[in-house]
Design a protein around this motif. Structure first.
Motif, mmCIF file in Angstrom:
data_model
loop_
_atom_site.group_PDB
_atom_site.id
_atom_site.type_symbol
_atom_site.label_atom_id
_atom_site.label_comp_id
_atom_site.label_asym_id
_atom_site.label_seq_id
_atom_site.Cartn_x
_atom_site.Cartn_y
_atom_site.Cartn_z
ATOM 1 N N GLY A 25 -22.392 80.877 -37.946
ATOM 2 C CA GLY A 25 -23.148 80.274 -36.850
ATOM 3 C C GLY A 25 -23.264 81.563 -36.461
ATOM 4 O O GLY A 25 -25.064 82.108 -35.710
ATOM 5 N N ALA A 26 -22.639 82.580 -35.934
ATOM 6 C CA ALA A 26 -23.530 83.804 -34.372
ATOM 7 C C ALA A 26 -24.452 84.472 -35.639
ATOM 8 O O ALA A 26 -25.599 84.640 -34.312
ATOM 9 C CB ALA A 26 -21.587 84.737 -34.435
ATOM 10 N N TRP A 27 -24.064 84.591 -36.149
ATOM 11 C CA TRP A 27 -25.600 85.644 -37.192
ATOM 12 C C TRP A 27 -26.747 84.267 -37.511
ATOM 13 O O TRP A 27 -27.336 85.060 -37.371
ATOM 14 C CB TRP A 27 -25.307 85.478 -38.597
ATOM 15 N N ALA A 28 -26.912 83.008 -37.861
ATOM 16 C CA ALA A 28 -27.597 82.048 -37.865
ATOM 17 C C ALA A 28 -28.410 82.338 -36.258
ATOM 18 O O ALA A 28 -29.941 82.076 -35.842
ATOM 19 C CB ALA A 28 -27.631 80.593 -37.867
ATOM 20 N N ASP A 29 -27.831 81.694 -34.901
ATOM 21 C CA ASP A 29 -27.740 81.887 -33.568
ATOM 22 C C ASP A 29 -29.038 83.514 -33.453
ATOM 23 O O ASP A 29 -30.244 83.598 -33.171
ATOM 24 C CB ASP A 29 -26.866 81.962 -32.477
ATOM 25 N N TRP A 30 -28.418 84.427 -34.170
ATOM 26 C CA TRP A 30 -29.066 85.582 -33.504
ATOM 27 C C TRP A 30 -29.803 85.525 -34.479
ATOM 28 O O TRP A 30 -30.943 86.541 -33.649
ATOM 29 C CB TRP A 30 -27.556 86.733 -34.073
ATOM 30 N N MET A 31 -30.649 85.388 -35.587
ATOM 31 C CA MET A 31 -31.723 85.125 -35.990
ATOM 32 C C MET A 31 -32.662 84.057 -35.379
ATOM 33 O O MET A 31 -33.923 83.881 -36.557
ATOM 34 C CB MET A 31 -30.973 85.485 -37.246
ATOM 35 N N GLY A 32 -31.837 83.491 -35.396
ATOM 36 C CA GLY A 32 -33.086 82.675 -34.259
ATOM 37 C C GLY A 32 -33.114 81.320 -35.702
ATOM 38 O O GLY A 32 -34.560 80.697 -35.595
ATOM 39 N N VAL A 33 -32.185 81.090 -36.676
ATOM 40 C CA VAL A 33 -32.784 79.848 -37.725
ATOM 41 C C VAL A 33 -31.777 79.121 -37.603
ATOM 42 O O VAL A 33 -30.175 78.923 -36.919
ATOM 43 C CB VAL A 33 -32.469 81.098 -38.944
ATOM 44 N N PRO A 34 -32.039 77.728 -37.787
ATOM 45 C CA PRO A 34 -30.880 76.821 -37.115
ATOM 46 C C PRO A 34 -29.743 76.574 -38.082
ATOM 47 O O PRO A 34 -29.670 77.693 -39.468
ATOM 48 C CB PRO A 34 -31.291 75.713 -37.665
ATOM 49 N N ARG A 35 -28.325 76.505 -37.738
ATOM 50 C CA ARG A 35 -27.919 76.582 -38.727
ATOM 51 C C ARG A 35 -27.144 76.643 -39.831
ATOM 52 O O ARG A 35 -26.813 77.176 -40.488
ATOM 53 C CB ARG A 35 -26.149 76.353 -37.746
ATOM 54 N N HIS A 36 -27.794 75.088 -40.299
ATOM 55 C CA HIS A 36 -27.268 74.526 -41.622
ATOM 56 C C HIS A 36 -28.609 74.924 -42.358
ATOM 57 O O HIS A 36 -28.347 74.957 -43.809
ATOM 58 C CB HIS A 36 -28.235 72.883 -41.434
ATOM 59 N N THR A 37 -29.210 75.627 -42.260
ATOM 60 C CA THR A 37 -30.558 76.505 -42.735
ATOM 61 C C THR A 37 -29.673 77.540 -42.805
ATOM 62 O O THR A 37 -30.090 78.197 -44.428
ATOM 63 C CB THR A 37 -32.059 77.024 -41.809
#
Length: 217
Positions: free
Chosen positions: A21-33
């Motif tokens: 989840g932290a990586w998704a947030d860092w990359m600016g993509v939804p967590r489900h994506t």
């Protein structure tokens, strides 16, 4: 007879949901994506690091990991990340007189965070400390050097077919696949796993029984 049990880290001892989840947030993509792409990459038999390349071609994982650290958003590991069966299983193995260790594809920082948890294990090591990454055979040679016993007296427990089970078997260890996390569920009945894993388990609590069974063989 099993003298030592060595554990992988992600999705074996730790629930990786927070870090993904932290990586998704860092990359600016939804967590489900992020999770969906991770699943697709896994199903295609690719390394999970390819998830980052699909989402952002040319992504430099080590550079971005350092940027996260500098921004105060670096990796964290605490008690809430442990699967519920971890401490009871490790404690039961220790009471049974089995040497236990941790060795996974993690950073030097992660090694320190794992040690800070005070888990009932005899040793902790990561690929960052060893400068060798699974599935490289040298990684598993380091496992053999770390853990007491001959290779056939050492269990290696992990969730990943290609990084854990196959190379552990090639090194002469007794591989155990744990059926959790995307890889564990996906590959629990895979032909390669069936051929190479000595056991497939659903919980770490099953290990004490397996160790007892091998002692009676």
């Amino acid at each position: 007879m099993i003298r030592s049990v060595v554990f992988d880290v992600g999705e074996t001892l730790l629930d990786d949901s927070r870090e993904f989840g932290a990586w998704a947030d860092w990359m600016g993509v939804p967590r489900h994506t992020f999770s969906a792409i991770l699943g697709a990459v896994t199903a295609a038999g690719m390394n999970n690091a390819e998830t980052f390349q699909v989402l952002r071609p040319g992504f430099d994982l080590e550079e971005e990991r350092q940027r996260r650290e500098e921004a105060g958003a670096g990796e964290q590991i605490d008690e809430t990340d442990l699967y519920p069966d971890v401490r009871p299983a490790l404690s039961a193995l220790r009471r049974a007189g089995v040497w236990t260790g941790i060795a996974g594809n993690q950073t030097i920082k992660a090694a320190g965070l794992l040690r800070a948890l005070g888990l009932p294990v005899d040793a902790v090591a990561t690929s960052g400390e060893w400068s060798v990454v699974k599935p490289d055979p040298e990684f598993f040679q380091r496992v053999v050097e770390m853990a007491p016993g001959e290779p056939h007296e050492i269990m290696y427990v992990g969730d990943h077919r290609d990084n854990d089970i196959v190379p552990a078997r090639a090194a002469g260890l007794r591989p155990v696949l744990i059926r959790r996390g995307p890889w564990g569920y996906l590959w629990a009945h895979d032909d390669v796993v069936v051929q190479n894993a000595e056991w497939v388990i659903n919980s770490l609590s099953e290990l004490i029984t397996l160790v007892g069974q091998t002692s009676n063989c």
